[in-house]
Design a protein around this motif. Sequence first.
Motif, PDB file in Angstrom:
ATOM      1  N   UNK A 126       0.839  -1.201   0.000  1.00 32.66           N
ATOM      2  CA  UNK A 126       0.000   0.000   0.000  1.00 32.66           C
ATOM      3  C   UNK A 126       0.872   1.248   0.000  1.00 32.66           C
ATOM      4  N   UNK A 127       0.463   2.213  -0.822  1.00 33.82           N
ATOM      5  CA  UNK A 127       1.205   3.468  -0.920  1.00 33.82           C
ATOM      6  C   UNK A 127       0.230   4.623  -0.783  1.00 33.82           C
ATOM      7  N   UNK A 128       0.582   5.596   0.007  1.00 31.18           N
ATOM      8  CA  UNK A 128      -0.232   6.799   0.144  1.00 31.18           C
ATOM      9  C   UNK A 128       0.003   7.703  -1.057  1.00 31.18           C
ATOM     10  N   UNK A 129      -1.076   8.267  -1.565  1.00 29.38           N
ATOM     11  CA  UNK A 129      -0.991   9.180  -2.701  1.00 29.38           C
ATOM     12  C   UNK A 129      -1.757  10.447  -2.331  1.00 29.38           C
ATOM     13  N   UNK A 130      -1.140  11.564  -2.594  1.00 27.09           N
ATOM     14  CA  UNK A 130      -1.777  12.846  -2.264  1.00 27.09           C
ATOM     15  C   UNK A 130      -2.980  13.092  -3.164  1.00 27.09           C
ATOM     16  N   UNK A 131      -4.012  13.684  -2.603  1.00 21.58           N
ATOM     17  CA  UNK A 131      -5.221  14.019  -3.356  1.00 21.58           C
ATOM     18  C   UNK A 131      -4.870  14.897  -4.564  1.00 21.58           C
ATOM     19  N   UNK A 132      -3.957  15.813  -4.392  1.00 20.65           N
ATOM     20  CA  UNK A 132      -3.553  16.700  -5.490  1.00 20.65           C
ATOM     21  C   UNK A 132      -2.958  15.902  -6.647  1.00 20.65           C
ATOM     22  N   UNK A 133      -2.205  14.845  -6.341  1.00 17.72           N
ATOM     23  CA  UNK A 133      -1.631  13.997  -7.388  1.00 17.72           C
ATOM     24  C   UNK A 133      -2.717  13.232  -8.135  1.00 17.72           C
ATOM     25  N   UNK A 134      -3.697  12.735  -7.404  1.00 15.79           N
ATOM     26  CA  UNK A 134      -4.817  12.027  -8.038  1.00 15.79           C
ATOM     27  C   UNK A 134      -5.602  12.984  -8.926  1.00 15.79           C
ATOM     28  N   UNK A 135      -5.828  14.174  -8.436  1.00 15.52           N
ATOM     29  CA  UNK A 135      -6.546  15.189  -9.224  1.00 15.52           C
ATOM     30  C   UNK A 135      -5.788  15.513 -10.510  1.00 15.52           C
ATOM     31  N   UNK A 136      -4.478  15.727 -10.429  1.00 13.91           N
ATOM     32  CA  UNK A 136      -3.665  16.008 -11.612  1.00 13.91           C
ATOM     33  C   UNK A 136      -3.735  14.851 -12.609  1.00 13.91           C
ATOM     34  N   UNK A 137      -3.647  13.628 -12.105  1.00 13.68           N
ATOM     35  CA  UNK A 137      -3.724  12.454 -12.966  1.00 13.68           C
ATOM     36  C   UNK A 137      -5.075  12.408 -13.691  1.00 13.68           C
ATOM     37  N   UNK A 138      -6.165  12.620 -12.962  1.00 14.94           N
ATOM     38  CA  UNK A 138      -7.501  12.573 -13.571  1.00 14.94           C
ATOM     39  C   UNK A 138      -7.681  13.668 -14.620  1.00 14.94           C
ATOM     40  N   UNK A 139      -7.222  14.870 -14.322  1.00 16.36           N
ATOM     41  CA  UNK A 139      -7.327  15.961 -15.290  1.00 16.36           C
ATOM     42  C   UNK A 139      -6.513  15.671 -16.542  1.00 16.36           C
ATOM     43  N   UNK A 140      -5.341  15.100 -16.376  1.00 12.92           N
ATOM     44  CA  UNK A 140      -4.507  14.734 -17.535  1.00 12.92           C
ATOM     45  C   UNK A 140      -5.168  13.626 -18.337  1.00 12.92           C
ATOM     46  N   UNK A 141      -5.749  12.645 -17.651  1.00 14.28           N
ATOM     47  CA  UNK A 141      -6.434  11.544 -18.339  1.00 14.28           C
ATOM     48  C   UNK A 141      -7.620  12.069 -19.145  1.00 14.28           C
TER      49      UNK A 141
END
Length: 98
Positions: free
Chosen positions: A2-17
């Motif tokens: 398990x790895x913690x991921x920052x909400x901001x990183x998830x948001x950036x990934x989704x916007x890029x996708x």
Amino acid sequence: KRTDVAIADIRRFCLRAIHVLEETIRDSRRSDGLYESYNWVCVGDKEIHIAPVGLMLEGQVAILESNVLCQKEVVELLNALETRQLFVVSEPTRKKVF
């Protein structure tokens, strides 16, 4: 593991996708105004390859429902659909009763 991921990183990934998906839809427009709407996606170690499956009526509906096209592009797609016969009735439609 398990790895913690920052909400901001998830948001950036989704916007890029979303951006990449919108580009893919726009790049799938054919010269006749229809779209290669279903694609094979092959993910490699360093690249992603996208290849069209083939022209399908339900794919044109999916493009319209994607909300990516502007009003002018929607009209162009609808006009292009009038000139192509993508749906052929091979047998009568039967209603299902549940």
